[in-house]
Design a protein around this motif. Structure first.
Motif, PDB file in Angstrom:
ATOM      1  N   MET A 140       0.797  -1.253  -0.084  1.00  0.00           N
ATOM      2  CA  MET A 140       0.026  -0.148  -0.023  1.00  0.00           C
ATOM      3  C   MET A 140       1.054   1.244  -0.031  1.00  0.00           C
ATOM      4  SD  MET A 140      -2.907   1.321   2.819  1.00  0.00           S
ATOM      5  CE  MET A 140      -4.086   0.131   2.554  1.00  0.00           C
ATOM      6  N   ALA A 141       0.589   2.139  -0.809  1.00  0.00           N
ATOM      7  CA  ALA A 141       1.238   3.412  -0.677  1.00  0.00           C
ATOM      8  C   ALA A 141       0.912   4.265   0.330  1.00  0.00           C
ATOM      9  CB  ALA A 141       0.800   4.258  -2.202  1.00  0.00           C
ATOM     10  N   SER A 142       2.117   4.995   0.534  1.00  0.00           N
ATOM     11  CA  SER A 142       1.952   5.938   1.950  1.00  0.00           C
ATOM     12  C   SER A 142       3.035   7.058   1.921  1.00  0.00           C
ATOM     13  CB  SER A 142       2.138   5.180   3.111  1.00  0.00           C
ATOM     14  OG  SER A 142       3.459   4.658   3.275  1.00  0.00           O
ATOM     15  N   PHE A 143       2.671   8.007   2.669  1.00  0.00           N
ATOM     16  CA  PHE A 143       3.786   9.066   2.821  1.00  0.00           C
ATOM     17  C   PHE A 143       4.085   9.426   4.079  1.00  0.00           C
ATOM     18  CE2 PHE A 143      -0.284  11.348   2.388  1.00  0.00           C
ATOM     19  CZ  PHE A 143      -0.099  12.365   3.375  1.00  0.00           C
ATOM     20  N   ASN A 144       5.114  10.073   4.562  1.00  0.00           N
ATOM     21  CA  ASN A 144       5.519  10.391   5.916  1.00  0.00           C
ATOM     22  C   ASN A 144       4.746  11.889   6.260  1.00  0.00           C
ATOM     23  OD1 ASN A 144       6.652   8.046   6.468  1.00  0.00           O
ATOM     24  ND2 ASN A 144       8.802   8.916   6.219  1.00  0.00           N
ATOM     25  N   TYR A 145       4.404  12.131   7.318  1.00  0.00           N
ATOM     26  CA  TYR A 145       4.036  13.257   7.769  1.00  0.00           C
ATOM     27  C   TYR A 145       4.597  13.622   9.191  1.00  0.00           C
ATOM     28  CZ  TYR A 145       1.098  17.201   9.591  1.00  0.00           C
ATOM     29  OH  TYR A 145       0.732  18.311  10.125  1.00  0.00           O
ATOM     30  N   THR A 146       5.422  14.755   9.265  1.00  0.00           N
ATOM     31  CA  THR A 146       5.831  15.221  10.564  1.00  0.00           C
ATOM     32  C   THR A 146       4.858  16.298  11.143  1.00  0.00           C
ATOM     33  OG1 THR A 146       7.995  15.096   9.545  1.00  0.00           O
ATOM     34  CG2 THR A 146       7.852  16.436  11.603  1.00  0.00           C
ATOM     35  N   THR A 147       4.580  15.832  12.561  1.00  0.00           N
ATOM     36  CA  THR A 147       3.744  16.627  13.010  1.00  0.00           C
ATOM     37  C   THR A 147       4.094  18.213  13.376  1.00  0.00           C
ATOM     38  OG1 THR A 147       4.277  15.685  15.131  1.00  0.00           O
ATOM     39  CG2 THR A 147       2.520  14.772  14.122  1.00  0.00           C
ATOM     40  N   ILE A 148       3.376  19.198  13.466  1.00  0.00           N
ATOM     41  CA  ILE A 148       3.459  20.310  13.818  1.00  0.00           C
ATOM     42  C   ILE A 148       2.653  20.748  15.205  1.00  0.00           C
ATOM     43  CG2 ILE A 148       3.863  21.389  11.641  1.00  0.00           C
ATOM     44  CD1 ILE A 148       1.104  22.535  11.452  1.00  0.00           C
ATOM     45  N   GLU A 149       2.928  21.861  15.773  1.00  0.00           N
ATOM     46  CA  GLU A 149       2.257  22.279  16.822  1.00  0.00           C
ATOM     47  C   GLU A 149       0.640  22.205  16.950  1.00  0.00           C
ATOM     48  OE1 GLU A 149       1.957  25.840  20.131  1.00  0.00           O
ATOM     49  OE2 GLU A 149       3.644  25.757  18.647  1.00  0.00           O
ATOM     50  N   GLY A 150      -0.131  21.385  17.783  1.00  0.00           N
ATOM     51  CA  GLY A 150      -1.374  21.300  17.845  1.00  0.00           C
ATOM     52  C   GLY A 150      -2.005  20.236  16.752  1.00  0.00           C
ATOM     53  N   ASP A 151      -1.170  19.303  16.159  1.00  0.00           N
ATOM     54  CA  ASP A 151      -1.939  18.332  15.689  1.00  0.00           C
ATOM     55  C   ASP A 151      -2.353  17.259  16.512  1.00  0.00           C
ATOM     56  OD1 ASP A 151      -1.310  19.104  12.830  1.00  0.00           O
ATOM     57  OD2 ASP A 151       0.513  18.137  12.546  1.00  0.00           O
ATOM     58  N   ARG A 152      -3.460  16.741  16.334  1.00  0.00           N
ATOM     59  CA  ARG A 152      -4.130  15.701  16.862  1.00  0.00           C
ATOM     60  C   ARG A 152      -4.481  14.668  16.092  1.00  0.00           C
ATOM     61  NH1 ARG A 152      -8.406  19.977  18.536  1.00  0.00           N
ATOM     62  NH2 ARG A 152      -9.723  18.524  17.419  1.00  0.00           N
ATOM     63  N   ILE A 153      -4.872  13.292  16.376  1.00  0.00           N
ATOM     64  CA  ILE A 153      -5.250  12.183  15.445  1.00  0.00           C
ATOM     65  C   ILE A 153      -6.481  12.614  14.836  1.00  0.00           C
ATOM     66  CG2 ILE A 153      -6.591  10.964  17.133  1.00  0.00           C
ATOM     67  CD1 ILE A 153      -4.912   8.657  15.718  1.00  0.00           C
ATOM     68  N   ASP A 154      -7.542  13.335  15.209  1.00  0.00           N
ATOM     69  CA  ASP A 154      -8.866  13.421  14.712  1.00  0.00           C
ATOM     70  C   ASP A 154      -8.630  14.407  13.714  1.00  0.00           C
ATOM     71  OD1 ASP A 154      -8.453  15.338  16.762  1.00  0.00           O
ATOM     72  OD2 ASP A 154     -10.388  15.676  17.035  1.00  0.00           O
ATOM     73  N   VAL A 164       5.531  17.766  18.723  1.00  0.00           N
ATOM     74  CA  VAL A 164       6.038  18.568  17.453  1.00  0.00           C
ATOM     75  C   VAL A 164       7.348  17.607  16.971  1.00  0.00           C
ATOM     76  CG1 VAL A 164       7.172  20.308  16.451  1.00  0.00           C
ATOM     77  CG2 VAL A 164       5.449  20.677  18.145  1.00  0.00           C
ATOM     78  N   GLY A 165       7.081  17.181  15.688  1.00  0.00           N
ATOM     79  CA  GLY A 165       8.050  16.511  15.132  1.00  0.00           C
ATOM     80  C   GLY A 165       7.844  14.851  15.115  1.00  0.00           C
ATOM     81  N   THR A 166       6.745  14.508  15.418  1.00  0.00           N
ATOM     82  CA  THR A 166       6.643  13.068  15.304  1.00  0.00           C
ATOM     83  C   THR A 166       6.164  12.783  13.901  1.00  0.00           C
ATOM     84  OG1 THR A 166       5.431  13.111  17.681  1.00  0.00           O
ATOM     85  CG2 THR A 166       4.613  11.184  16.263  1.00  0.00           C
ATOM     86  N   VAL A 167       6.749  11.534  13.405  1.00  0.00           N
ATOM     87  CA  VAL A 167       6.579  11.094  12.047  1.00  0.00           C
ATOM     88  C   VAL A 167       5.618  10.011  12.133  1.00  0.00           C
ATOM     89  CG1 VAL A 167       7.952  10.069   9.878  1.00  0.00           C
ATOM     90  CG2 VAL A 167       9.150  11.838  11.499  1.00  0.00           C
ATOM     91  N   LEU A 168       4.827  10.404  11.148  1.00  0.00           N
ATOM     92  CA  LEU A 168       3.515   9.307  10.975  1.00  0.00           C
ATOM     93  C   LEU A 168       3.549   8.858   9.592  1.00  0.00           C
ATOM     94  CD1 LEU A 168       0.704  11.547  12.685  1.00  0.00           C
ATOM     95  CD2 LEU A 168       1.742   9.768  13.887  1.00  0.00           C
ATOM     96  N   ILE A 169       3.250   7.678   9.481  1.00  0.00           N
ATOM     97  CA  ILE A 169       2.850   7.109   8.186  1.00  0.00           C
ATOM     98  C   ILE A 169       1.407   7.337   7.879  1.00  0.00           C
ATOM     99  CG2 ILE A 169       2.732   4.930   6.938  1.00  0.00           C
ATOM    100  CD1 ILE A 169       5.137   3.975   8.873  1.00  0.00           C
ATOM    101  N   VAL A 170       1.284   7.814   6.780  1.00  0.00           N
ATOM    102  CA  VAL A 170      -0.369   8.197   6.391  1.00  0.00           C
ATOM    103  C   VAL A 170      -0.338   7.423   4.990  1.00  0.00           C
ATOM    104  CG1 VAL A 170      -1.692   9.814   5.527  1.00  0.00           C
ATOM    105  CG2 VAL A 170      -0.076  10.638   7.075  1.00  0.00           C
ATOM    106  N   PRO A 171      -1.046   6.117   5.177  1.00  0.00           N
ATOM    107  CA  PRO A 171      -1.616   5.390   4.106  1.00  0.00           C
ATOM    108  C   PRO A 171      -2.281   6.270   3.058  1.00  0.00           C
ATOM    109  CG  PRO A 171      -1.991   4.154   5.901  1.00  0.00           C
ATOM    110  CD  PRO A 171      -1.658   5.779   6.456  1.00  0.00           C
ATOM    111  N   ILE A 172      -2.231   6.122   1.691  1.00  0.00           N
ATOM    112  CA  ILE A 172      -2.970   6.490   0.754  1.00  0.00           C
ATOM    113  C   ILE A 172      -4.136   5.516   0.237  1.00  0.00           C
ATOM    114  CG2 ILE A 172      -2.931   7.498  -1.781  1.00  0.00           C
ATOM    115  CD1 ILE A 172       0.170   8.131  -1.145  1.00  0.00           C
ATOM    116  N   ILE A 173      -5.166   5.745   0.268  1.00  0.00           N
ATOM    117  CA  ILE A 173      -6.117   4.786   0.309  1.00  0.00           C
ATOM    118  C   ILE A 173      -7.320   5.407  -0.835  1.00  0.00           C
ATOM    119  CG2 ILE A 173      -5.863   3.554   2.535  1.00  0.00           C
ATOM    120  CD1 ILE A 173      -8.481   5.070   3.425  1.00  0.00           C
TER     121      ILE A 173
END
Length: 71
Positions: free
Chosen positions: A1-15, A46-55
């Motif tokens: 599955m394709a994905s990309f990395n996203y690095t969080t910024i201040e105030g990012d929440r999962i929702d 801040v700076g947490t790297v998340l994998i974001v699947p492309i679906i």
């Protein structure tokens, strides 16, 4: 599955990230499943790297769950 990395910024929440990337809170499970080693917190550090699947859009949104004005 394709994905990309996203690095969080201040105030990012999962929702808010789920809404941004997938258009609804249903994306919370997708993000959580793709990042099992990242604890779900009220606000990501801040700076947490998340994998974001492309679906496929149809996987996340279901018109039955949308309010009538968004269908």
């Amino acid at each position: 599955m394709a994905s990309f990395n996203y690095t969080t910024i201040e105030g990012d929440r999962i929702d808010t990230l789920a809404a941004r990337f997938y258009g609804s809170n249903r994306g919370i499970a997708i993000l959580a499943d793709a990042n099992p080693s990242v604890p779900i917190t009220a606000v990501y550090p801040v700076g947490t790297v998340l994998i974001v699947p492309i679906i496929d859009d149809a996987t996340v949104t279901d018109n039955a769950d949308l309010p009538p004005w968004k269908r």
